[in-house]
Design an enzyme around this catalytic site. Structure first.
Site, PDB file in Angstrom:
ATOM      1  N   GLN A 189       0.862  -1.188   0.000  1.00 27.57           N
ATOM      2  CA  GLN A 189       0.000   0.000   0.000  1.00 27.57           C
ATOM      3  C   GLN A 189       0.889   1.226   0.000  1.00 27.57           C
ATOM      4  OE1 GLN A 189      -3.142   1.422   0.718  1.00 27.57           O
ATOM      5  NE2 GLN A 189      -2.177   3.355   1.264  1.00 27.57           N
ATOM      6  N   THR A 190       0.585   2.176  -0.841  1.00 28.63           N
ATOM      7  CA  THR A 190       1.373   3.389  -0.792  1.00 28.63           C
ATOM      8  C   THR A 190       0.541   4.599  -1.169  1.00 28.63           C
ATOM      9  OG1 THR A 190       2.949   4.612  -2.151  1.00 28.63           O
ATOM     10  CG2 THR A 190       2.338   2.460  -2.923  1.00 28.63           C
ATOM     11  N   ARG A 191       0.847   5.716  -0.538  1.00 31.23           N
ATOM     12  CA  ARG A 191       0.255   6.973  -0.970  1.00 31.23           C
ATOM     13  C   ARG A 191       1.372   7.995  -1.200  1.00 31.23           C
ATOM     14  NH1 ARG A 191      -0.628   7.787   4.918  1.00 31.23           N
ATOM     15  NH2 ARG A 191       0.000   9.932   5.381  1.00 31.23           N
ATOM     16  N   HIS A 195      10.716   5.786  -3.023  1.00 31.69           N
ATOM     17  CA  HIS A 195      12.158   6.014  -3.038  1.00 31.69           C
ATOM     18  C   HIS A 195      12.857   4.677  -2.771  1.00 31.69           C
ATOM     19  CE1 HIS A 195      11.687  10.280  -3.573  1.00 31.69           C
ATOM     20  NE2 HIS A 195      10.876  10.351  -2.530  1.00 31.69           N
ATOM     21  N   HIS A 198      11.476   2.274   0.006  1.00 31.78           N
ATOM     22  CA  HIS A 198      10.300   1.452  -0.281  1.00 31.78           C
ATOM     23  C   HIS A 198      10.605   0.378  -1.321  1.00 31.78           C
ATOM     24  CE1 HIS A 198       8.242   5.139   1.331  1.00 31.78           C
ATOM     25  NE2 HIS A 198       7.819   4.177   2.118  1.00 31.78           N
ATOM     26  N   GLY A 283       4.617  -0.799   7.199  1.00 26.08           N
ATOM     27  CA  GLY A 283       5.808  -0.071   7.631  1.00 26.08           C
ATOM     28  C   GLY A 283       5.543   0.697   8.914  1.00 26.08           C
ATOM     29  N   ARG A 284       6.440   1.612   9.208  1.00 27.56           N
ATOM     30  CA  ARG A 284       6.243   2.455  10.381  1.00 27.56           C
ATOM     31  C   ARG A 284       5.137   3.463  10.099  1.00 27.56           C
ATOM     32  NH1 ARG A 284      11.739   3.748  13.092  1.00 27.56           N
ATOM     33  NH2 ARG A 284      11.064   5.878  12.808  1.00 27.56           N
ATOM     34  N   HIS A 286       2.016   3.321   9.480  1.00 22.83           N
ATOM     35  CA  HIS A 286       1.164   3.055   8.319  1.00 22.83           C
ATOM     36  C   HIS A 286      -0.151   3.832   8.436  1.00 22.83           C
ATOM     37  CE1 HIS A 286      -0.348   0.309   5.055  1.00 22.83           C
ATOM     38  NE2 HIS A 286      -1.489   0.766   5.528  1.00 22.83           N
ATOM     39  N   ALA A 287      -0.501   4.537   7.363  1.00 20.35           N
ATOM     40  CA  ALA A 287      -1.769   5.292   7.296  1.00 20.35           C
ATOM     41  C   ALA A 287      -1.892   6.340   8.405  1.00 20.35           C
ATOM     42  CB  ALA A 287      -2.980   4.359   7.306  1.00 20.35           C
TER      43      ALA A 287
END
Ligand SMILES: [Zn+2]
Length: 379
Positions: A189-191, A195, A198, A283-284, A286-287
């Site tokens: 998931q990414t917003r 880089h 990721h 990840g750290r 998240h959201a």
């Protein structure tokens, strides 16, 4: 659309992939009352239509809503982390209503099951862990209409999707994974633009499974987030240059950001399970947004479920960086060297460089990705 059953892919949440789409509007639908949905409610509607929110078949009733807020479960006990609700000003006059966008165009019919009052502060506290209206998700909640309208939806017209070429429904990603012979698939998931950090964690995850779903969120985000169009272009150039094509699927995730941090991490994982992912990268923060959540809250919340209860397996990652002494990407888990050896740039610093047309160090950003961002900041 046929549901794929003959694969080794993970089962959808609750066991069956929901499909609430129908080709033709029913007779007489034009005469029904219309309810205008916000863009967030419309993206929820589209996700209900295609089964991304399986087992939900409509906007939540009171029992599910209360149970989700209090226990992170639907009334039947199945894990579920966030309300999926439709707010209205008043109870409808008939037992069916048309769900329309802000211009009045109709997409679906809802069979009215219930209309109920809700407490916005309670929902804010439970879902977002704060009642502060400076939080973007809480702020949006506070602007909602006073009642929730519950009921099953039947969707006749899908909303326009921002990236038609990337718009794959859960049945379609599942078919794609099956065609490639994948069983174990990790979702990312990414917003944000990707880089090196990721890229690294998606590749570390990919080493352990068959395939990678890069699933950028393209629904509503905060206005200061990088626009989806730019982010998608970044993923394209990165995948073209640095990932084996036969191991990666890029597709758009139509959800709107809620910025609910930990609970949204669970919700994002369950949605990706419906898309056919057996693993999900967390990840750290998240959201998260601002300082509302602890760095690891979105990872720790997975411990509130029994092992394997969610079925989809979270993969937790640390912040990663290029270490000059290691000569590789690394994280605090894998590198013993001090910060002096690490190539670290703050988000603000990176933005300043890109706005000035400067490429960040290639240990931080792939030049192809940086070029896309520089171009985006220039215009
Ligand atoms: Zn090192």
């Amino acid at each position: 659309m046929s549901v794929i059953t003959d694969t080794k892919l993970i089962a959808p949440h609750g066991g069956t992939l929901v499909d609430r789409t129908v080709e033709e509007f029913p007779d007489g639908w034009e005469t029904l009352d219309r309810i205008q949905l916000t863009s967030r409610e419309l993206s929820d509607l589209d996700m209900l239509a295609c089964g991304a929110l399986s087992p939900l078949e409509g906007f939540m009733g009171r029992e599910d809503y209360d149970s989700v807020l209090e226990a992170m479960r639907l009334a039947n006990g199945l894990p579920w982390a966030l309300p999926v609700c439709l707010s209205v000003d008043e109870a409808p006059r008939a037992d069916q209503v048309v769900l329309a966008d802000e211009d009045g165009a109709g997409y679906a019919v809802l069979d009215v099951d219930d209309v109920y009052e809700y407490d916005k502060e309670r929902e804010a506290q439970q879902a977002f862990r704060t009642t502060d209206d400076a939080h973007p998700g809480v702020a949006r909640l506070y602007t909602q209409k006073p009642l929730y309208l519950a009921g099953r939806v039947t969707v006749y017209e899908r909303a326009d999707r921002p990236f038609p070429g990337l718009a794959k429904d859960p049945a379609e990603t599942r078919a794609e994974f099956a065609k490639r012979g994948w069983k174990r698939v990790v979702g990312f998931q990414t917003r944000n633009p990707i880089h090196r950090a990721h890229e690294y964690l998606t590749k570390v995850a990919l080493e352990t499974v068959d395939g990678l779903l890069i699933h950028p969120l393209v629904g509503d985000t905060k206005s200061d987030d990088v626009p989806a169009k730019t982010r998608v272009e970044c993923y394209r150039v990165l995948i073209d240059g640095y990932y084996p094509r036969d191991r990666v699927v890029l597709s758009a995730f139509p959800a709107a950001m809620r910025y609910a941090g930990p609970r949204e991490a669970i919700w994002h994982a369950i949605c990706r399970k419906n898309y056919g992912c057996s693993h999900f990268i967390v990840g750290r923060d998240h959201a998260g947004v601002g300082d509302y959540y602890g760095t690891y809250d979105a990872q720790l919340i997975f411990d509130e479920f029994e092992p394997h209860e969610l079925d989809i397996e979270p993969m937790f990652f640390e912040h990663s960086f290029w270490c000059k002494a290691c000569g590789s990407m690394a994280s605090a888990k894998t590198c013993p060297h001090s910060g002096d050896d690490h190539v670290f740039l703050s988000g603000t610093k990176v933005r300043e460089m890109l706005e000035a047309g400067e490429l960040p160090p290639k240990q931080f950003s792939r030049p192809e990705v940086a070029e896309v961002l520089i171009e985006a900041y220039r215009t």
